[in-house]
Design a protein around this motif. Structure first.
Motif, short mmCIF file in Angstrom:
data_model
loop_
_atom_site.label_atom_id
_atom_site.label_comp_id
_atom_site.label_asym_id
_atom_site.label_seq_id
_atom_site.Cartn_x
_atom_site.Cartn_y
_atom_site.Cartn_z
N SER A 113 -39.00 15.29 -7.52
CA SER A 113 -38.90 13.83 -7.68
C SER A 113 -37.54 13.25 -7.33
N VAL A 114 -36.63 14.05 -6.83
CA VAL A 114 -35.34 13.52 -6.39
C VAL A 114 -35.10 13.87 -4.92
N MET A 115 -34.96 15.13 -4.62
CA MET A 115 -34.59 15.54 -3.26
C MET A 115 -35.56 15.05 -2.19
N PRO A 116 -36.88 15.13 -2.39
CA PRO A 116 -37.78 14.66 -1.32
C PRO A 116 -37.64 13.16 -1.03
N PHE A 117 -37.36 12.37 -2.06
CA PHE A 117 -37.26 10.93 -1.87
C PHE A 117 -35.93 10.54 -1.22
N VAL A 118 -34.89 11.32 -1.47
CA VAL A 118 -33.64 11.11 -0.73
C VAL A 118 -33.90 11.32 0.75
N LEU A 119 -34.66 12.36 1.06
CA LEU A 119 -34.97 12.65 2.46
C LEU A 119 -35.86 11.57 3.06
N ASP A 120 -36.81 11.06 2.27
CA ASP A 120 -37.65 9.96 2.75
C ASP A 120 -36.80 8.75 3.14
N ILE A 121 -35.83 8.42 2.31
CA ILE A 121 -34.97 7.27 2.60
C ILE A 121 -34.17 7.52 3.87
N LYS A 122 -33.61 8.69 3.98
CA LYS A 122 -32.83 9.03 5.18
C LYS A 122 -33.69 8.91 6.44
N ASN A 123 -34.91 9.45 6.39
CA ASN A 123 -35.79 9.40 7.56
C ASN A 123 -36.22 7.99 7.89
N ALA A 124 -36.52 7.19 6.85
CA ALA A 124 -36.94 5.82 7.08
C ALA A 124 -35.84 4.99 7.72
N VAL A 125 -34.61 5.19 7.27
CA VAL A 125 -33.48 4.46 7.84
C VAL A 125 -33.25 4.88 9.29
N GLU A 126 -33.37 6.18 9.55
CA GLU A 126 -33.18 6.64 10.93
C GLU A 126 -34.25 6.08 11.85
N LEU A 127 -35.50 6.04 11.38
CA LEU A 127 -36.58 5.48 12.19
C LEU A 127 -36.39 3.99 12.43
N GLY A 128 -35.84 3.29 11.45
CA GLY A 128 -35.62 1.86 11.60
C GLY A 128 -34.52 1.51 12.57
N ASN A 129 -33.61 2.45 12.78
CA ASN A 129 -32.51 2.26 13.73
C ASN A 129 -31.74 0.96 13.47
N ASP A 130 -31.56 0.66 12.19
CA ASP A 130 -30.84 -0.54 11.78
C ASP A 130 -29.63 -0.11 10.97
N PRO A 131 -28.42 -0.33 11.46
CA PRO A 131 -27.22 0.13 10.74
C PRO A 131 -27.10 -0.42 9.32
#
Length: 525
Positions: A113-131
């Motif tokens: 309930s912590v590490m996977p959601f940190v990764l989700d946020i990282k991936n979502a931000v990278e996909l959004g390509n918005d600084p």
């Protein structure tokens, strides 16, 4: 509760959005649904992932999960609390017969309930390509360190730096490597968030007392860095001083006037564990120190014993004694109003003052005056709990912790092995001054037993009574006491090769008697 439901809805929406692929096109063109564009505009595709992290650094519900994540580990090993319940015939964690089925919960909560959601946020931000999304990654990493340093301080080596790669996610870091990564993640967040200090996009997702204020999150991250710098001071003084002085000089500042806690929307789990179940009571060390000091915080932390024979006294239980039935000690002091409400404490302003006091004692630049921060820590703690009498308390140079007397069985009586006092003694040795600082820090951090246990292992303070019954089979020394928890069975069964490597990073065998990397025996100076 309405705010929490909004967060939970956001999480459901985020998870659904990330995981749904078969009907992706239909969902995102449905005029009656929530479009990808709308989700992105509201940042719910990112923000919803914060909710499970907030609720699982300390698991808040169900109460039995918290009991296994925290209550039957740090809360008892710190001397804060002791169960009156003789779980498993009194052959359990309290008598050093470590229960594997219990002790995996800190691990499963973190990796579920912590590490996977940190990764989700990282991936979502990278996909959004918005600084502008970088702020969410920095904030997620601060929460990640908040959770994972606690996990590392239980087990030692953890899976951390390689978790974001599927092919390496099972690989462990040594605790030294993990701690250096903690410092890197915190440093990057503290620096990276500076440009976002006027940004309000995190406000709807922040369940903390910081209210989405990015400047306050920088203060918290910087304070956390100072905590972790002090954690490694005995094993790596240079690293500790470098990281500590970064915190002390940072323009982010420190949490010296505001506590960091989470507004969970749920009653504190200890209200159930102590109140409804009667499964935890005041620890013997808490009785010795608070009663010996005449400390007014005792009435906030605990309730008077309900046993009529104790005449309304505050009464604790020594850990690791012979308990035949729950009814013997269940009428001793339960946990008090400190756990009322729907909040979970992550860090107090008082702790920050005690960190600065120790930093000053060690001569770190920018720390300030030892005595001033020691007294500020006590004053801040008294204020936090709305307790009066702090001026007289600070001048008390005679009171010391009292010896422990078991109300039912004198075989458990024990003298307190020290004479630490309250009024700060600037002429004492470094060890004597440190014992004063850590003893008061220990009082102020209640009820966060995990952090208190870590500080006891690091410093030897305050002085914790040894168990009377040691069922460890010789793996844990009664006098040295428990130092860590062994790796969990699920990891051993499913990730055995990497666990074997992790064991090689330890200072000894995979059991509760092996010291962690930062846990160095001997003098603190």
């Amino acid at each position: 509760m309405n705010k929490l439901l909004k967060y939970l809805l956001a999480t459901i929406l985020a998870v659904s959005f990330i995981n749904c692929t078969d009907n992706f096109e239909d969902i995102n063109t449905d005029p009656n649904g929530i479009s990808n564009q709308s989700l992105t505009q509201m940042n719910n595709h990112i923000g919803g992932s914060f909710t499970p992290m907030f609720l699982n650094v300390f698991n808040v519900t169900p109460a039995w999960n918290y009991q296994l994540q925290q209550g039957l580990l740090g809360d008892v090993y710190s001397g804060y609390m002791t169960p009156p319940t003789p779980f498993a015939g009194n052959v359990n964690n309290m008598t050093y017969a470590l229960v594997d089925g219990w002790n995996g919960f800190p691990w499963s909560d973190a990796y579920g309930s912590v590490m996977p959601f940190v990764l989700d946020i990282k991936n979502a931000v990278e996909l959004g390509n918005d600084p502008s999304g970088d702020k969410f990654v920095f904030l997620a990493n601060i929460i990640k360190v908040s959770a994972m340093h606690r996990v590392s301080d239980i087990y030692g080596p953890i899976r951390y730096t390689k978790f974001d790669d599927f092919t390496t996610t099972g690989e462990y870091d040594s605790q030294e490597t993990a701690y250096n990564a903690f410092f890197n993640d915190l440093g990057a967040a503290i620096d990276g968030l500076k440009s976002f200090e006027n940004d309000s996009q995190f406000v709807p997702f922040d369940m903390s007392s910081l209210g989405g204020d990015i400047a306050m999150w920088r203060k918290y991250a910087n304070s956390l860095r100072l905590r972790l710098a002090m954690r490694v001071v005995n094993v790596s003084p240079t690293l500790a001083k470098t990281q500590g002085e970064k915190s002390l000089s940072s323009d982010a500042g420190l949490l010296e006037t505001q506590d960091m806690y989470i507004n969970t929307g749920f009653a504190h789990p200890i209200t159930v564990i102590s109140g409804s179940w009667g499964d935890v009571r005041m620890g013997a060390e808490m009785e010795s120190i608070l009663e010996g000091f005449g400390d007014g915080r005792e009435e906030k932390y605990f309730n008077p014993a309900s046993d009529p024979a104790l005449n309304g006294a505050f009464k604790g239980i020594r850990m690791g004694i012979e308990i035949e039935a729950k009814g013997q000690y269940v009428n001793h002091s339960s946990i008090g109003s400190v756990i009322d409400g729907e909040t979970m404490q992550w860090m107090t302003a008082a702790e920050v003052h005690f960190l600065r006091a120790e930093a000053a004692l060690r001569g770190w630049s920018g720390a300030g005056n030892v005595k001033a921060h020691y007294e500020a820590g006590i004053r801040t703690s008294f204020s936090q709990h709305s307790v009066s009498g702090v001026d007289a308390y600070l001048l008390d140079n005679t009171s010391t912790p009292k010896d422990f007397v078991d109300a039912l069985n004198p075989i458990n009586n024990i003298a307190y092995p020290g004479d630490v006092k309250i009024a700060y003694n600037t002429t004492g040795t470094n060890e004597e001054q440190l014992e004063q600082i850590i003893t008061q820090k220990w009082i102020a951090m209640f009820p966060d037993g995990q952090e208190a246990w870590s500080e006891f292992r690091r410093t030897g303070y305050p002085r914790i009574y040894p168990v009377m019954i040691n069922n460890s089979g010789g793996t844990i020394d009664t006098n040295i006491q428990i130092r860590r928890i062994n790796f969990v069975s699920n990891e051993i069964n499913t990730n055995s090769t990497n666990v074997s490597t992790a064991i090689s990073y330890l200072n000894g065998p995979d059991n509760g008697g092996t010291r962690l990397w930062w846990d160095i025996p001997g003098s603190n100076f």
